[in-house]
Design a protein around this motif. Structure first.
Motif, PDB file in Angstrom:
ATOM      1  N   SER A  93      83.278  46.835 -10.510  1.00  0.00           N
ATOM      2  CA  SER A  93      84.575  47.249  -9.973  1.00  0.00           C
ATOM      3  C   SER A  93      84.555  47.420  -8.459  1.00  0.00           C
ATOM      4  O   SER A  93      85.524  47.084  -7.778  1.00  0.00           O
ATOM      5  N   LEU A  94      83.465  47.960  -7.924  1.00  0.00           N
ATOM      6  CA  LEU A  94      83.404  48.268  -6.491  1.00  0.00           C
ATOM      7  C   LEU A  94      83.675  47.053  -5.597  1.00  0.00           C
ATOM      8  O   LEU A  94      84.410  47.173  -4.607  1.00  0.00           O
ATOM      9  N   PRO A  95      83.126  45.860  -5.892  1.00  0.00           N
ATOM     10  CA  PRO A  95      83.438  44.702  -5.031  1.00  0.00           C
ATOM     11  C   PRO A  95      84.916  44.341  -5.036  1.00  0.00           C
ATOM     12  O   PRO A  95      85.447  43.893  -4.017  1.00  0.00           O
ATOM     13  N   VAL A  96      85.587  44.529  -6.172  1.00  0.00           N
ATOM     14  CA  VAL A  96      87.021  44.235  -6.249  1.00  0.00           C
ATOM     15  C   VAL A  96      87.806  45.284  -5.467  1.00  0.00           C
ATOM     16  O   VAL A  96      88.743  44.962  -4.727  1.00  0.00           O
ATOM     17  N   ILE A  97      87.421  46.548  -5.612  1.00  0.00           N
ATOM     18  CA  ILE A  97      88.077  47.635  -4.875  1.00  0.00           C
ATOM     19  C   ILE A  97      87.935  47.417  -3.368  1.00  0.00           C
ATOM     20  O   ILE A  97      88.826  47.765  -2.585  1.00  0.00           O
ATOM     21  N   SER A  98      86.815  46.817  -2.958  1.00  0.00           N
ATOM     22  CA  SER A  98      86.549  46.652  -1.526  1.00  0.00           C
ATOM     23  C   SER A  98      87.541  45.708  -0.848  1.00  0.00           C
ATOM     24  O   SER A  98      87.748  45.804   0.366  1.00  0.00           O
ATOM     25  N   ILE A  99      88.163  44.814  -1.598  1.00  0.00           N
ATOM     26  CA  ILE A  99      89.046  43.814  -0.981  1.00  0.00           C
ATOM     27  C   ILE A  99      90.270  44.470  -0.335  1.00  0.00           C
ATOM     28  O   ILE A  99      90.495  44.308   0.873  1.00  0.00           O
ATOM     29  N   PRO A 100      91.079  45.246  -1.076  1.00  0.00           N
ATOM     30  CA  PRO A 100      92.193  45.927  -0.397  1.00  0.00           C
ATOM     31  C   PRO A 100      91.719  47.021   0.554  1.00  0.00           C
ATOM     32  O   PRO A 100      92.395  47.318   1.546  1.00  0.00           O
ATOM     33  N   THR A 101      90.556  47.615   0.259  1.00  0.00           N
ATOM     34  CA  THR A 101      90.024  48.642   1.150  1.00  0.00           C
ATOM     35  C   THR A 101      89.680  48.053   2.506  1.00  0.00           C
ATOM     36  O   THR A 101      89.981  48.640   3.558  1.00  0.00           O
ATOM     37  N   VAL A 102      89.073  46.864   2.514  1.00  0.00           N
ATOM     38  CA  VAL A 102      88.742  46.193   3.766  1.00  0.00           C
ATOM     39  C   VAL A 102      89.999  45.822   4.542  1.00  0.00           C
ATOM     40  O   VAL A 102      90.001  45.849   5.784  1.00  0.00           O
ATOM     41  N   ALA A 103      91.072  45.510   3.838  1.00  0.00           N
ATOM     42  CA  ALA A 103      92.335  45.224   4.529  1.00  0.00           C
ATOM     43  C   ALA A 103      92.780  46.435   5.346  1.00  0.00           C
ATOM     44  O   ALA A 103      93.245  46.302   6.487  1.00  0.00           O
ATOM     45  N   LEU A 104      92.611  47.626   4.774  1.00  0.00           N
ATOM     46  CA  LEU A 104      92.960  48.852   5.496  1.00  0.00           C
ATOM     47  C   LEU A 104      91.980  49.103   6.638  1.00  0.00           C
ATOM     48  O   LEU A 104      92.381  49.486   7.743  1.00  0.00           O
ATOM     49  N   PHE A 105      90.683  48.893   6.377  1.00  0.00           N
ATOM     50  CA  PHE A 105      89.691  49.058   7.445  1.00  0.00           C
ATOM     51  C   PHE A 105      89.975  48.108   8.609  1.00  0.00           C
ATOM     52  O   PHE A 105      89.809  48.456   9.781  1.00  0.00           O
ATOM     53  N   PHE A 106      90.393  46.892   8.266  1.00  0.00           N
ATOM     54  CA  PHE A 106      90.662  45.896   9.312  1.00  0.00           C
ATOM     55  C   PHE A 106      91.816  46.335  10.212  1.00  0.00           C
ATOM     56  O   PHE A 106      91.756  46.172  11.430  1.00  0.00           O
ATOM     57  N   THR A 107      92.857  46.889   9.612  1.00  0.00           N
ATOM     58  CA  THR A 107      93.974  47.379  10.430  1.00  0.00           C
ATOM     59  C   THR A 107      93.525  48.545  11.315  1.00  0.00           C
ATOM     60  O   THR A 107      94.024  48.712  12.429  1.00  0.00           O
ATOM     61  N   GLU A 108      92.564  49.339  10.811  1.00  0.00           N
ATOM     62  CA  GLU A 108      92.005  50.407  11.646  1.00  0.00           C
ATOM     63  C   GLU A 108      91.247  49.808  12.833  1.00  0.00           C
ATOM     64  O   GLU A 108      91.394  50.235  13.983  1.00  0.00           O
ATOM     65  N   VAL A 109      90.405  48.822  12.538  1.00  0.00           N
ATOM     66  CA  VAL A 109      89.599  48.177  13.579  1.00  0.00           C
ATOM     67  C   VAL A 109      90.487  47.549  14.649  1.00  0.00           C
ATOM     68  O   VAL A 109      90.145  47.548  15.838  1.00  0.00           O
ATOM     69  N   ARG A 110      91.641  47.049  14.244  1.00  0.00           N
ATOM     70  CA  ARG A 110      92.546  46.411  15.204  1.00  0.00           C
ATOM     71  C   ARG A 110      93.383  47.422  15.964  1.00  0.00           C
ATOM     72  O   ARG A 110      94.240  47.061  16.771  1.00  0.00           O
ATOM     73  N   GLY A 111      93.150  48.712  15.718  1.00  0.00           N
ATOM     74  CA  GLY A 111      93.750  49.747  16.558  1.00  0.00           C
ATOM     75  C   GLY A 111      95.069  50.314  16.089  1.00  0.00           C
ATOM     76  O   GLY A 111      95.815  50.902  16.879  1.00  0.00           O
TER      77      GLY A 111
END
Length: 306
Positions: A93-111
């Motif tokens: 489950s964790l790899p699947v959960i990581s996909i939308p989670t990374v989308a949120l992390f990416f928006t954080e990284v972009r400021g």
């Protein structure tokens, strides 16, 4: 390091370290700048999955071997090969959960979040740092209560949340053994908070680790709670009753919203009617290992779980 400095995010601290020591010298070509969007997404996927696995397996193993009472594995509700099944379910489950989670992390990284680097950047300085920690806990506790309760709705429960309730007597490894949709929804408040409120980057990372520790702790079978905190803190004893009795104790850290929402149940383990008490009773009667009819004196019907 080559490339422009990554923008404000707690994950930029992790990415900068990963880039400096691993990605830049050993993985990516020099022509691929560190602030490239695709590179950041790939790196975030790697770092997020690796971090989640290390936190889950590492903290889970510590809790399982040093805190979890293995006597609970004698309980009639404990499943055959349950620990392995919990780990297998979580790790798929964790790899699947990581996909939308990374989308949120990416928006954080972009400021796009309200994360900041220095205490001086806080609207209230050091008091603001402390207040943000408290508000993070209360905000996420409130959100998780209502998300969790929503996941118990009869139209939703079978689709997403029922797999987590297979573990009626959970071990620390059940902590992350969720359906991916369930896991992401219950983790979303942690990622939404820094988009709504200012939060120090390092504190955000510390709180993220704390959240994982707490999630494991409420599944660790250690039912001890300081007497003065029993009615305030949602511990393992409270959460085990949620697994056993289905529609009580939805909270994450506190009992506040369960009390306001009429779903609070005083832990059966603290009333002499918990899992350990049942095991002792069945052992004394020589019935341990018989069918689940033996548990009726201690466990209420689970009529709302289908």
């Amino acid at each position: 390091m080559d490339g422009e400095k990554i923008k404000d995010s707690a994950m930029d601290l992790v990415l900068n370290v990963a880039d400096y020591y691993f990605f830049t010298p050993y993985v990516y070509p020099a022509s691929w700048p560190e602030d490239g969007a695709l590179r950041q997404i790939i790196s975030l996927l790697v770092v997020t999955n690796l971090g989640a696995a290390v936190l889950y397996l590492g903290l889970g193993a510590i809790s399982y071997y040093f805190i979890f009472d293995h006597n609970l594995m004698k309980h009639p509700h404990f499943l055959e090969n349950q620990v392995w099944r919990e780990i297998k379910y979580a790790m798929t489950s964790l790899p699947v959960i990581s996909i939308p989670t990374v989308a949120l992390f990416f928006t954080e990284v972009r400021g796009y979040s309200k994360l900041y680097d220095h205490v001086a950047d806080s609207p209230l300085g050091w008091p603001g740092l402390f207040l943000s920690m408290i508000s993070f806990l209360f905000f996420t506790d409130m959100c998780i209560y209502w998300i969790h309760r929503f996941l118990h709705h009869k139209l939703i429960y079978k689709l997403f949340h029922k797999p987590h309730h297979i573990w009626k007597i959970p071990t620390p490894f059940a902590s992350h053994a969720f359906h991916p949709v369930d896991g992401f929804l219950q983790g979303m408040p942690y990622h939404i908070y820094p988009f709504l409120f200012p939060l120090h980057k390092v504190l955000y990372l510390a709180l993220y680790v704390f959240v994982n520790i707490w999630t494991i702790s409420i599944h660790d079978g250690d039912y001890r709670v300081p007497g003065a905190l029993t009615s305030v803190i949602n511990g393992s004893a409270h959460h085990t009753d949620h697994h056993l009795f289905f529609d009580y104790n939805y909270g994450q850290y506190f009992t506040l919203w369960d009390r306001l929402g009429g779903s609070y149940r005083h832990p059966s383990a603290l009333m002499g009617k918990g899992p350990h008490d049942l095991i002792r009773k069945l052992q004394a009667e020589g019935k341990l290992g018989n069918d689940e009819a033996n548990v009726t004196d201690f466990c209420e019907p689970r009529s709302k779980e289908t």
